[in-house]
Motif scaffolding. Structure first.
Motif, mmCIF file in Angstrom:
data_model
loop_
_atom_site.group_PDB
_atom_site.id
_atom_site.type_symbol
_atom_site.label_atom_id
_atom_site.label_comp_id
_atom_site.label_asym_id
_atom_site.label_seq_id
_atom_site.Cartn_x
_atom_site.Cartn_y
_atom_site.Cartn_z
ATOM 1 N N SER A 197 55.725 34.410 38.478
ATOM 2 C CA SER A 197 55.587 33.603 39.698
ATOM 3 C C SER A 197 56.141 34.360 40.902
ATOM 4 O O SER A 197 55.611 34.256 42.003
ATOM 5 N N THR A 233 48.002 28.823 47.225
ATOM 6 C CA THR A 233 49.296 29.395 47.635
ATOM 7 C C THR A 233 49.077 30.515 48.659
ATOM 8 O O THR A 233 49.869 30.665 49.583
ATOM 9 N N TYR A 278 55.802 31.358 46.888
ATOM 10 C CA TYR A 278 56.575 31.041 45.686
ATOM 11 C C TYR A 278 56.818 29.533 45.571
ATOM 12 O O TYR A 278 56.540 28.924 44.536
ATOM 13 N N VAL A 279 57.300 28.944 46.665
ATOM 14 C CA VAL A 279 57.617 27.507 46.645
ATOM 15 C C VAL A 279 56.356 26.677 46.423
ATOM 16 O O VAL A 279 56.343 25.757 45.602
ATOM 17 N N LEU A 289 55.317 26.582 42.889
ATOM 18 C CA LEU A 289 56.110 25.687 42.032
ATOM 19 C C LEU A 289 55.607 24.251 42.146
ATOM 20 O O LEU A 289 55.587 23.515 41.157
#
Lengths: 244, 100
Positions: free
Chosen positions: A157, B64, B94-95, B98
């Motif tokens: 990620s 993203t 990244y956030v 998630l």
């Protein structure tokens, strides 16, 4: 030997580039060793190539097992844009700079060092150019080493998220001038439109990525120069030369 | 590792030559407004073409990437430094990865 003050001034100008390079070259290090290149070769690639797009594409081809000719040609085509930058700098540096000195600082011409150098007022000195490229060379190499060393322990990620770093850096360079100058904004948008057109219109699908960049760049910069000529410090009568 | 090493050397060569040849060959000043204007616009045109549309493929997920692009554009519009724009975009991707 070289002008210390000019060198330091150039070095300071290069520092933001050096820091901006770290996340991008970190991504390169991850990609290269993640794909199977040894640590030393990943670092050597960054130190000897010192380029973003060309070295990413070349290394992906190496990892895919492509032939030497294809690797070399693709990298070359992506890097042809440096000829335009180098040519532009040849007009902006002090004419007394020797061939040997040109061969030395020319190594450090990148999209970013070029942009910073072009934005400077007046003629550029050899010491300034050397100072300017020093930080970016160090940042690019160190970032690669860090990415390559950490590669295995980094979750996917995070390494995926770092893929955007290179492009974010390009955005940081083009947006502020586009905000201030209508011609630059129009040229950037035109260049993007041409790239999208060449990529998605089926008739043009035979044109590879590297050539797309070249065509879009030359066309939009030509249109820009024809519609928005920049008149600066030229006292002579201007001779319009239409080459495109 | 011999072949990858040779490939890297060739890559270095074809990266170095375009950088230095014009610097060494053109030592006279050019007076044409057209050529000077063209050269002034080249870096912006190149970086535009290098960034879009490829940025949307850069993270392995369109959503993203779009969010990262918007954050990068916003930070760059506020004239933040290279580092802030790059790190801001990475964090945004990244956030959002998630959450999505």
């Amino acid at each position: 030997m070289i002008n210390q003050k000019q060198f330091t001034y150039g070095f300071r100008k290069g520092l933001p580039i050096a820091f901006g390079y770290i996340p991008v070259s970190f991504t390169f290090g991850l990609m290269a060793t993640g794909g199977g290149l040894p640590l030393w070769l990943a670092i050597f690639t960054s130190l000897s190539n010192l380029t973003s797009a060309g070295q990413f594409a070349g290394t992906e081809l190496i990892l895919a097992g492509a032939g030497l000719l294809e690797i070399t040609l693709t990298t070359f085509i992506i890097n042809i844009r440096y000829m335009l930058m180098s040519f532009s700098l040849s007009q902006k540096i002090e004419s007394k700079i020797t061939v040997k000195q040109r061969l030395l600082f020319g190594f450090g011409i990148t999209d970013e060092t070029f942009t910073i150098a072009s934005l400077e007022q007046g003629k550029l000195t050899y010491a300034f150019m050397l100072g300017l490229i020093t930080g970016p060379i160090a940042g690019w190499t160190l970032g690669t080493a860090m990415g390559a060393l950490i590669s295995e322990s980094l979750p996917l990620s995070i390494s995926n998220a770092m893929g955007i770093a290179l492009y974010a850096m390009f955005i940081a360079i083009i947006v502020p001038p586009s905000k201030k100058s209508r011609p630059i904004l129009i040229i950037v948008l035109l260049s993007v439109l041409i790239t999208i057109g060449l990529k998605y219109i089926p008739v043009f699908s035979f044109i590879s990525g590297g050539f797309r960049i070249i065509i879009a760049t030359v066309l939009s910069a030509c249109v820009g120069a024809a519609i928005f000529p920049v008149k600066e410090e030229s006292k002579d009568n201007e001779e319009e030369v239409k080459t495109c | 590792m011999l072949k990858p090493f040779i490939a890297v050397l060739l890559m270095a060569l074809v990266t170095y030559l375009p950088r230095v040849l014009p610097l060494v060959l053109f030592r006279k000043e050019i007076k044409s407004t057209f050529i000077m204007s063209f050269l002034k616009y080249v870096p912006y045109a190149v970086l535009g073409a290098l960034t879009f549309p490829d940025i949307f493929d850069s993270t392995g997920d369109y959503m993203t990437a779009i969010i990262g692009t918007i954050v990068a554009l916003f930070l760059a519009f506020r004239e933040k430094s290279l580092v802030i724009v790059a790190v801001g975009a990475i964090i945004a991707v990244y956030v959002s990865g998630l959450v999505i």
